[in-house]
Design a protein around this motif. Structure first.
Motif, PDB file in Angstrom:
ATOM      1  N   GLU A 237       0.809  -1.222   0.000  1.00 57.36           N
ATOM      2  CA  GLU A 237       0.000   0.000   0.000  1.00 57.36           C
ATOM      3  C   GLU A 237       0.843   1.273   0.000  1.00 57.36           C
ATOM      4  O   GLU A 237       0.297   2.383  -0.202  1.00 57.36           O
ATOM      5  N   TYR A 238       2.157   1.169   0.190  1.00 58.73           N
ATOM      6  CA  TYR A 238       3.001   2.353   0.271  1.00 58.73           C
ATOM      7  C   TYR A 238       2.977   3.159  -1.031  1.00 58.73           C
ATOM      8  O   TYR A 238       2.878   2.593  -2.127  1.00 58.73           O
ATOM      9  N   GLU A 239       3.116   4.468  -0.886  1.00 54.56           N
ATOM     10  CA  GLU A 239       3.272   5.352  -2.032  1.00 54.56           C
ATOM     11  C   GLU A 239       4.747   5.404  -2.431  1.00 54.56           C
ATOM     12  O   GLU A 239       5.615   4.900  -1.717  1.00 54.56           O
ATOM     13  N   GLU A 241       6.903   7.732  -2.348  1.00 51.59           N
ATOM     14  CA  GLU A 241       7.800   8.509  -1.480  1.00 51.59           C
ATOM     15  C   GLU A 241       7.883   7.984  -0.054  1.00 51.59           C
ATOM     16  O   GLU A 241       8.664   8.501   0.752  1.00 51.59           O
ATOM     17  N   THR A 242       7.064   6.981   0.307  1.00 49.68           N
ATOM     18  CA  THR A 242       6.959   6.593   1.711  1.00 49.68           C
ATOM     19  C   THR A 242       8.283   6.112   2.293  1.00 49.68           C
ATOM     20  O   THR A 242       8.691   6.526   3.383  1.00 49.68           O
ATOM     21  N   LEU A 243       8.987   5.246   1.590  1.00 44.48           N
ATOM     22  CA  LEU A 243      10.270   4.761   2.098  1.00 44.48           C
ATOM     23  C   LEU A 243      11.288   5.889   2.219  1.00 44.48           C
ATOM     24  O   LEU A 243      12.111   5.907   3.150  1.00 44.48           O
ATOM     25  N   ALA A 244      11.245   6.846   1.290  1.00 47.81           N
ATOM     26  CA  ALA A 244      12.154   7.995   1.364  1.00 47.81           C
ATOM     27  C   ALA A 244      11.859   8.830   2.600  1.00 47.81           C
ATOM     28  O   ALA A 244      12.782   9.291   3.293  1.00 47.81           O
ATOM     29  N   GLU A 245      10.591   9.021   2.903  1.00 50.34           N
ATOM     30  CA  GLU A 245      10.210   9.783   4.088  1.00 50.34           C
ATOM     31  C   GLU A 245      10.670   9.063   5.357  1.00 50.34           C
ATOM     32  O   GLU A 245      11.157   9.703   6.307  1.00 50.34           O
ATOM     33  N   GLU A 246      10.529   7.749   5.390  1.00 50.36           N
ATOM     34  CA  GLU A 246      10.976   6.993   6.553  1.00 50.36           C
ATOM     35  C   GLU A 246      12.499   7.053   6.695  1.00 50.36           C
ATOM     36  O   GLU A 246      13.030   7.173   7.813  1.00 50.36           O
ATOM     37  N   ASN A 275       7.318   4.459  -8.262  1.00 50.91           N
ATOM     38  CA  ASN A 275       6.434   3.407  -7.754  1.00 50.91           C
ATOM     39  C   ASN A 275       6.384   2.294  -8.795  1.00 50.91           C
ATOM     40  O   ASN A 275       5.782   2.445  -9.857  1.00 50.91           O
ATOM     41  N   ARG A 276       7.029   1.172  -8.486  1.00 57.77           N
ATOM     42  CA  ARG A 276       7.124   0.050  -9.424  1.00 57.77           C
ATOM     43  C   ARG A 276       6.300  -1.159  -8.954  1.00 57.77           C
ATOM     44  O   ARG A 276       6.460  -2.260  -9.477  1.00 57.77           O
TER      45      ARG A 276
END
Length: 302
Positions: A237-239, A241-246, A275-276
């Motif tokens: 479900e992640y967008e 940018e989510t991992l970058a924000e984390e 997003n792949r």
């Protein structure tokens, strides 16, 4: 078909800008169709972001879905306004008399804590036991998946020497499973966690089915009891940018952290990630709603 959510929910504007079909109560009354009632126990700290991520996927199917948000009564969220929680969330005591077609239990950034040390663990155990008789199918995500594996099946997590963070390639272990219908032979999915489970314990468990795994990230999608319980160890479900924000958040905390693997172009954190995994995220949620909720739930619960 639409997803029905409260008129004033902040995620509504985000979803409408992305052309996701949403509706409020007034319009839903004109729909001559049996809607699916989905309960979401949102344990993530930034609840509004998680709401948008999940609703984006639940709203992209031919089914009308009624959403109810659940919060813990034994833990006070520090990152979401009390007004938002009061307006859009309910507690287990207020819904435990009801039956739901589906339920989602999200992750939570507390995987380094022993389960018994989580302040809402007893409440969560009661909720997970309740799902066995009051929910057709429950989808558990990341820490929520590990909690379900421990509580329902006795499989304990273990701490990793290095955080599992990145976008990893996964293989399908059981192509006959309807949850993976339409999936490519290998596909990408994000992970973000400090703990894991031993794949041998999953394979040797008499009730669990390993549906997908990654050579780098370990077990990914598991099911039990004909899909009544589904556990996902990552975050489809992640967008983008989510991992970058984390990652930026962990750097600001002074943690000795590596950039997420296979995520930033050329492994350069200054570049915009792509997003792949979006298509497989939509496919998984669509398959879950169709085959494990809509096709299995009774028209009249009574």
């Amino acid at each position: 078909m639409p997803i029905k959510i409260p008129r004033l929910l902040p995620a509504r504007e985000i979803l409408e800008e992305e052309n996701i079909f949403v509706m409020d109560d007034d319009r839903a009354l004109t729909q001559d169709i049996r809607p699916l009632n989905i309960l979401i126990l949102n344990l993530m700290p930034e609840k509004e972001k998680t709401e948008a991520q999940l609703l984006r996927l639940l709203g992209n199917t031919p089914l009308q879905v009624n959403i109810s948000f659940l919060k813990t009564a034994t833990h006070e969220s520090k990152n979401t306004s009390p007004l938002h929680l009061e307006q859009f969330y309910t507690t287990f005591a207020e819904v435990k008399h009801r039956k739901f077609d589906g339920m989602i239990i999200t992750g939570a950034p507390i995987e380094l804590l022993p389960f018994e040390k989580v302040d809402y663990w007893e409440e969560l155990k009661e909720i997970m036991d309740w799902t066995k008789s009051h929910v057709t199918s429950t989808l558990h995500i990341c820490w929520g998946g590990q909690a379900a594996l421990f509580h329902h099946f006795g499989i304990q997590k273990y701490e990793l020497t290095r955080k599992c963070s990145g976008v990893f390639t996964h293989q399908i272990h059981d192509r006959s499973e309807k949850l993976l219908r339409g999936f490519d032979d290998s596909f990408l999915a994000p992970h973000s966690r400090n703990t894991d489970i031993f794949i041998e314990k999953v394979k040797n468990h008499p009730t669990l089915k390993l549906l997908s795994a990654s050579e780098e990230a370990g077990p990914f999608i598991l099911s039990a009891n004909n899909g009544k319980q589904i556990m996902i160890t990552g975050h489809l479900e992640y967008e983008a940018e989510t991992l970058a924000e984390e990652y930026k958040r962990d750097i600001q905390k002074g943690l000795d952290i590596h950039p997420p693997k296979h995520y930033f172009p050329n492994n350069d954190p200054t570049k915009q990630p792509l997003n792949r995994w979006r298509s497989h995220a939509h496919l998984l949620f669509s398959n879950w709603l169709n085959y494990y909720v809509y096709q299995e739930t009774p028209y009249e619960w009574d």
